[in-house]
Scaffold this active site. Structure first.
Site, PDB file in Angstrom:
ATOM      1  CE1 TYR A   1      -4.352   0.839  -0.001  1.00  0.00           C
ATOM      2  CE2 TYR A   1      -3.578   2.788   1.544  1.00  0.00           C
ATOM      3  CZ  TYR A   1      -4.543   2.335   0.585  1.00  0.00           C
ATOM      4  OH  TYR A   1      -5.675   2.921   0.265  1.00  0.00           O
TER       5      TYR A   1
ATOM      6  CE  LYS B   1      -7.139   6.115   1.169  1.00  0.00           C
ATOM      7  NZ  LYS B   1      -8.048   7.193   0.509  1.00  0.00           N
TER       8      LYS B   1
END
Ligand code: NAP
Length: 271
Positions: free
Chosen positions: A158, A165
């Site tokens: 990720y 995020k």
């Protein structure tokens, strides 16, 4: 007990719907079912036809192209919001992107360009969109975005999106303070893995998807409809006391570190 939410007097802008699987669409559908007027923005002409098909059955919608990283296009979008609605009640930010090269390799090799792109598109656009929305929300409002738990814990591959995020969640807290005085609430939904176009760009997504379902207390991944329900709750007056929060709809996966023994196979527990 039945609760009916009537949003026929409310106006929303939903940014970032690519197709029927998009989490932004899951939230928009709930808004439309409650009678809300909804404007949609899409990044490129490529997505226009898809959005036209999705909204065809609703007469209280409109769509406009907007690359959220362009100040000029944001200005044009919010000017359209003003023309169409006069004012705005809800803003949904469902936008994320990182260059493929930054997701394929090691996090340590993230280039400054890829870092800037991922954080600009995936986090800064929440700040700039909220800034444009603020003057159109004189009676208060609610802003909702989408995040993922890789902001808090390492999720393989990720990479830079985890940092993006984390920035989005921090921005949610800071925006809640700036906008709280005007009764504009800002929250972010941390959704479990869902099969969307954006998810396809995560190299280890299939593993991530099955691991999350295996480990989740509910024994499955959440559905887009459950994301839509949480979105409706956070946008509507059902949640007037909630702002600055990251709220999980992930079947509980984020609270579990290892599988409980009774769920593990014999091989897992044998020593
Ligand atoms: P999606 O359907 O692909 O939606 C992402 C949207 O972001 C697309 O419409 C994309 O447009 C748009 N976008 C990218 N760059 C943009 C820009 N510069 N300006 C305007 N729009 C831009 O995927 P999704 O999974 O529903 O993603 C929505 C949000 O949910 C993202 O923030 C994502 O990180 C988050 N989320 C997803 C999952 C998951 O497992 N799917 C889990 C948790 C959170 P283009 O197609 O034109 O690039």
């Amino acid at each position: 007990m039945s609760i009916t939410i009537d949003l026929s007097e409310k106006r929303a802008l939903v940014m970032g719907v690519a197709n029927a699987r998009s989490l932004g669409w899951a939230i928009a559908e709930r808004l439309l079912q409650a009678g809300c007027h909804v404007g949609f923005s899409y990044q490129g002409e490529r997505l226009k036809g898809e959005l036209e098909k999705l909204t065809a059955g609703y007469d209280n919608t409109w769509i406009q192209q907007c690359d959220a990283t362009s100040e000029e296009e944001l200005t044009a979008l919010f000017s359209r919001v003003k023309d169409e609605f006069g004012q705005l009640d809800f803003l949904v930010h469902s936008i994320g992107f990182a260059p493929k090269a930054a997701m394929d390799g090691r996090f340590i090799d993230t280039t400054s360009d890829d870092w800037n792109t991922a954080l600009n598109v995936s986090a800064y656009t929440l700040v700039s969109a909220a800034r444009h929305a603020e003057p159109l929300m004189p009676d208060g409002g609610s802003v909702v975005s989408l995040t993922f738990q890789a902001s808090q814990r390492v999720v393989p591959k990720y990479n830079v999106m985890g940092a993006a995020k984390a920035a989005l969640e921090a921005a949610t807290r800071y925006l809640s303070v700036d906008l709280g005085e005007r009764q504009i609430r800002v929250n972010t939904i941390s959704a479990g893995p869902m099969r969307t176009i954006a998810a396809r760009s995560i190299p280890a997504f299939a593993m991530l998807y099955s691991n999350a379902a295996d480990n989740a207390p509910l024994g499955r991944n959440p559905t887009p409809q459950e994301v839509g329900d949480l979105g409706l709750y956070l946008l509507s007056d059902l949640s007037t006391g909630i702002t600055g929060q990251t709220i999980y709809v992930d079947s509980g996966a984020s609270v579990v570190t290892v599988k409980p023994p009774e769920m593990a196979s014999k091989d897992d527990t044998a020593q």
